[in-house]
Every structure is written in C-alpha cells, then in structure tokens.
Design an enzyme around this catalytic site. Sequence first.
Site, PDB file in Angstrom:
ATOM      1  CG  LEU A 168      14.232  10.475   2.798  1.00  0.00           C
ATOM      2  CD1 LEU A 168      15.042  11.752   2.843  1.00  0.00           C
ATOM      3  CD2 LEU A 168      15.101   9.251   3.079  1.00  0.00           C
ATOM      4  N   PRO A 169      10.913   8.980   5.543  1.00  0.00           N
ATOM      5  CG  PRO A 169      11.425   7.231   7.011  1.00  0.00           C
ATOM      6  CD  PRO A 169      12.035   8.104   5.959  1.00  0.00           C
ATOM      7  CG  ASN A 183      13.941  10.065   8.623  1.00  0.00           C
ATOM      8  OD1 ASN A 183      12.774  10.120   8.946  1.00  0.00           O
ATOM      9  ND2 ASN A 183      14.801   9.296   9.246  1.00  0.00           N
ATOM     10  CB  THR A 186       4.161  13.416   4.260  1.00  0.00           C
ATOM     11  OG1 THR A 186       3.631  12.792   3.103  1.00  0.00           O
ATOM     12  CG2 THR A 186       3.139  14.381   4.843  1.00  0.00           C
ATOM     13  CE  LYS A 216       0.480  12.777   2.171  1.00  0.00           C
ATOM     14  NZ  LYS A 216      -0.253  11.662   1.621  1.00  0.00           N
ATOM     15  CE  LYS A 233       4.978  11.458   8.406  1.00  0.00           C
ATOM     16  NZ  LYS A 233       5.499  11.490   7.067  1.00  0.00           N
TER      17      LYS A 233
HETATM   18  P1  NAD Z   1       9.206   3.782   4.484  1.00  0.00           P
HETATM   19  O1  NAD Z   1       9.585   3.903   5.906  1.00  0.00           O
HETATM   20  O2  NAD Z   1       8.710   2.483   3.948  1.00  0.00           O
HETATM   21  O3  NAD Z   1      10.475   4.193   3.558  1.00  0.00           O
HETATM   22  C1  NAD Z   1      11.378   5.208   3.862  1.00  0.00           C
HETATM   23  C2  NAD Z   1      12.778   4.773   3.426  1.00  0.00           C
HETATM   24  O4  NAD Z   1      13.704   5.830   3.718  1.00  0.00           O
HETATM   25  C3  NAD Z   1      13.273   3.523   4.185  1.00  0.00           C
HETATM   26  O5  NAD Z   1      13.681   2.536   3.254  1.00  0.00           O
HETATM   27  C4  NAD Z   1      14.446   4.054   5.002  1.00  0.00           C
HETATM   28  O6  NAD Z   1      15.485   3.105   5.169  1.00  0.00           O
HETATM   29  C5  NAD Z   1      14.905   5.233   4.155  1.00  0.00           C
HETATM   30  N1  NAD Z   1      15.707   6.189   4.913  1.00  0.00           N
HETATM   31  C6  NAD Z   1      15.429   6.717   6.128  1.00  0.00           C
HETATM   32  N2  NAD Z   1      16.428   7.540   6.502  1.00  0.00           N
HETATM   33  C7  NAD Z   1      17.343   7.510   5.501  1.00  0.00           C
HETATM   34  C8  NAD Z   1      18.614   8.136   5.310  1.00  0.00           C
HETATM   35  N3  NAD Z   1      19.138   8.934   6.246  1.00  0.00           N
HETATM   36  N4  NAD Z   1      19.297   7.884   4.160  1.00  0.00           N
HETATM   37  C9  NAD Z   1      18.780   7.065   3.233  1.00  0.00           C
HETATM   38  N5  NAD Z   1      17.579   6.432   3.359  1.00  0.00           N
HETATM   39  C10 NAD Z   1      16.891   6.655   4.479  1.00  0.00           C
HETATM   40  O7  NAD Z   1       8.166   4.940   4.214  1.00  0.00           O
HETATM   41  P2  NAD Z   1       7.146   5.054   2.973  1.00  0.00           P
HETATM   42  O8  NAD Z   1       5.892   4.353   3.293  1.00  0.00           O
HETATM   43  O9  NAD Z   1       7.883   4.734   1.709  1.00  0.00           O
HETATM   44  O10 NAD Z   1       6.793   6.619   3.057  1.00  0.00           O
HETATM   45  C11 NAD Z   1       7.728   7.618   2.639  1.00  0.00           C
HETATM   46  C12 NAD Z   1       7.041   8.976   2.762  1.00  0.00           C
HETATM   47  O11 NAD Z   1       5.880   9.016   1.928  1.00  0.00           O
HETATM   48  C13 NAD Z   1       6.556   9.317   4.185  1.00  0.00           C
HETATM   49  O12 NAD Z   1       6.794  10.657   4.444  1.00  0.00           O
HETATM   50  C14 NAD Z   1       5.066   9.014   4.127  1.00  0.00           C
HETATM   51  O13 NAD Z   1       4.340   9.800   5.061  1.00  0.00           O
HETATM   52  C15 NAD Z   1       4.747   9.358   2.690  1.00  0.00           C
HETATM   53  N6  NAD Z   1       3.591   8.640   2.122  1.00  0.00           N
HETATM   54  C16 NAD Z   1       3.450   7.294   2.315  1.00  0.00           C
HETATM   55  C17 NAD Z   1       2.357   6.635   1.763  1.00  0.00           C
HETATM   56  C18 NAD Z   1       2.156   5.140   1.968  1.00  0.00           C
HETATM   57  O14 NAD Z   1       1.056   4.650   1.636  1.00  0.00           O
HETATM   58  N7  NAD Z   1       3.134   4.405   2.477  1.00  0.00           N
HETATM   59  C19 NAD Z   1       1.411   7.332   1.012  1.00  0.00           C
HETATM   60  C20 NAD Z   1       1.596   8.691   0.802  1.00  0.00           C
HETATM   61  C21 NAD Z   1       2.704   9.328   1.363  1.00  0.00           C
END
Ligand code: NAD
EC number: 1.1.1.31
Length: 326
Positions: free
Chosen positions: A92-93, A97, A123, A198, A273
């Site tokens: 999740l973001p 969340n 994260t 992280k 964030k």
């Molecule tokens: P994203 O925003 O693309 O995906 C998050 C998903 O969670 C979305 O589809 C959203 O609809 C869903 N969501 C939010 N609230 C919800 C709820 N209450 N119930 C169900 N689903 C819900 O984010 P991401 O890029 O996939 O990143 C996810 C996590 O991983 C973050 O914490 C980010 O910091 C970490 N991260 C991301 C990356 C990257 O390159 N994108 C790399 C390493 C770590």
Amino acid sequence: MAVLLLLLLLLLFLSVVLSSPSRSMASKTQVGFIGLGNMGRPMAMNLLKHGYPLIATDIFPDSCKELQGLGAQILDSPAEVAENADRIITMLPSSPNVIEVYTGPNGILKKVRKGSLLIDSSTIDPSVSKEMAVAAEKMGAVFMDAPVSGGVGAATSGKLTFMVGGVEEEFAATKELLNCMGSNVVYCGQVGTGQSAKICNNMLLAIGMIGTAETMNLGIRLGLDPKLLAKILNMSSGRCWSSDTYNPVPGVMEGVPSAKNYQGGFGTTLMAKDLGLAQNTASNTKTPIPLGSLAHQIYRMMCARGYASKDFSSVFQFLREEESGQ
Ligand code: NAD
C-alpha cells in the site's frame, strides 16, 4: 512407567503438530494480496507464476482486472481476504492506508484467522509497523514488515530485495513467499527494523539522485555531451545507481523513466513520503541528517510544482526549469 511417559510425549507432539499445521506444509494454499498498484500487481503475478492460488483486493477495481484475467479471485474488502487466506501480503502507499487496511471497519483484523501470517511490504513509519504487530498479536496473528527495494522493473522480474522485521521464528515461512518475488530476502531483526533499513536506503537514493541530476546538468551547461559525461562518471569515483542504472537525463539510457517523460517508476510523492519518514525518525533519535532534510524539501517542492506523479528522477527536469526561470 518409561513406556507410558514416552506414549504421553508422543501424544503431546502429535496434538501440537495436528492442531497447528506448519505454513510450509500448506505451501500452495491460497495467498491473499492487498494493494495492486505499480508494485503490487507484478508482485502478485509472480506469486501466481509460482503456483500460488491468489485472492486479492484493491480499492480501485481497474487495478484488479489484469490479475483477474490471470485467474486470481477478486474480493471486495481486506476483511473478506482475511476470511479466506491465512497468509496475506499488503503493498500500500503509506502509513494511513496500512492502518485502514489492517484496523479499519473492513480491515484484515476484523476477520483474521488465528495463526495467520501478515506480511506488509509497503514503506511506512516503523512505529506503525510495531502498532500493527501488537494489534495482530491480540487477534492471534503474526505481523512482519518486509519493505522492498528495486522498483517496478525488479518487481516484474522477481528480483526485489526484501528487508524483513519481525519474530525470527516466522522468517522461514515469510521467506518462502518472498522468494517468489525477490532475489534477496534479508532478516533485519525485530518488527520495524525492515522499515528502518528501507528508510535509510531511500534517503541515500534521494541524495544520490539529486546529486546525479545536478552534476549532469552542470556538465551539460559546461558543454559536455550527456552520454559521454555519464560514461565517464560510470568509470570514475562519482558512479552510483542513479548514474549507471537509472540515469535522470533523457537520451542517456533506454528503458528508464527519463526515456519516457518520467512516466512509471517511483513517484515523486512516494519519495517525498519516504524522506518524511527519514526526517521523523531522525528527529526522534536526534540524528543529524542535513542532506536528507534538504532532499526532503526539494522533493516536497517538486510535488507542489506539478511533479507529484512523475518518477523521482524528474528532479533533473525540475532543476532545468529552475535554471530557465532565472
Ligand atoms: P501505488 O500507489 O501504485 O499502489 C498502491 C495500491 O494500493 C493502489 O492500487 C491503491 O489503490 C491501493 N490501495 C490504497 N489504499 C487501499 C485500501 N484501503 N484498500 C485496498 N487497496 C488500497 O504504489 P506502489 O508504487 O505500488 O508502491 C507501494 C509501496 O511500495 C509504497 O509504500 C512505496 O513507497 C513502496 N515502493 C515503491 C517502489 C516503486 O518503484 N514504485 C519501490 C520500492 C518501494
């Protein structure tokens, strides 16, 4: 007497084994996945590829379509996922969340099965991971934090690095699932320590990316060809991941967000964030992070100036625009 004692011990052993089947014995039973965004979707696909039946949910129905087409069962809420799977991964973001998905009115903990293993790869603030672990324990479940490094490319190719915090006895069962999605699964210590590792990594990544962007920009202003400058940096002591794998200057590398108008990848909001988390933990531990704090301000400024949904390497474009505004 000795035979009786032996029989008693055997009975005790059998009752323990039968009442709590080991998770690895249940290897290919359903796994729940919550949060099918940029990272969660390819991670969940890799679990499917490894033969795990998947049940999943996301608040945006569109995020679920691709996985549904591949055979995953889509449910309406985290509580329903928890009713049907005793191993659940969340991606999740941010902290609010995660709090909602675990402890909200339709959250996992409303319907969690006793003995369930809950792995959070988002994260978030380490203190929130600790709170979730306490709440899960009250319901007879185990919570592990397992944030990732590697981005969407590594999530797709199953080459993420997982940093895991939580009770050590649960690490083997956690690793069994994470191995399907990553090439490195590292145990860091008690719950929250995965997040700490992280946050440290991402603070260095942000500082390195800004440094690479301003260095490349200076070189270009001095008349150097960006590809040549990148080549020189990458064979010299200035080399880093942002210069040799994820260069922020359009035209220097193929297949990275800078080659696609900074679309996809790791959003500037998410980097802001993570730097906010670094700032909080540094304040709580009275640790000086002058460059981390500056990086936080730069990424916050970018979010306010229309870069929020662009990849974090767009700091190069941000610096170019700053310079042309002078
Ligand atoms: P994203 O925003 O693309 O995906 C998050 C998903 O969670 C979305 O589809 C959203 O609809 C869903 N969501 C939010 N609230 C919800 C709820 N209450 N119930 C169900 N689903 C819900 O984010 P991401 O890029 O996939 O990143 C996810 C996590 O991983 C973050 O914490 C980010 O910091 C970490 N991260 C991301 C990356 C990257 O390159 N994108 C790399 C390493 C770590």
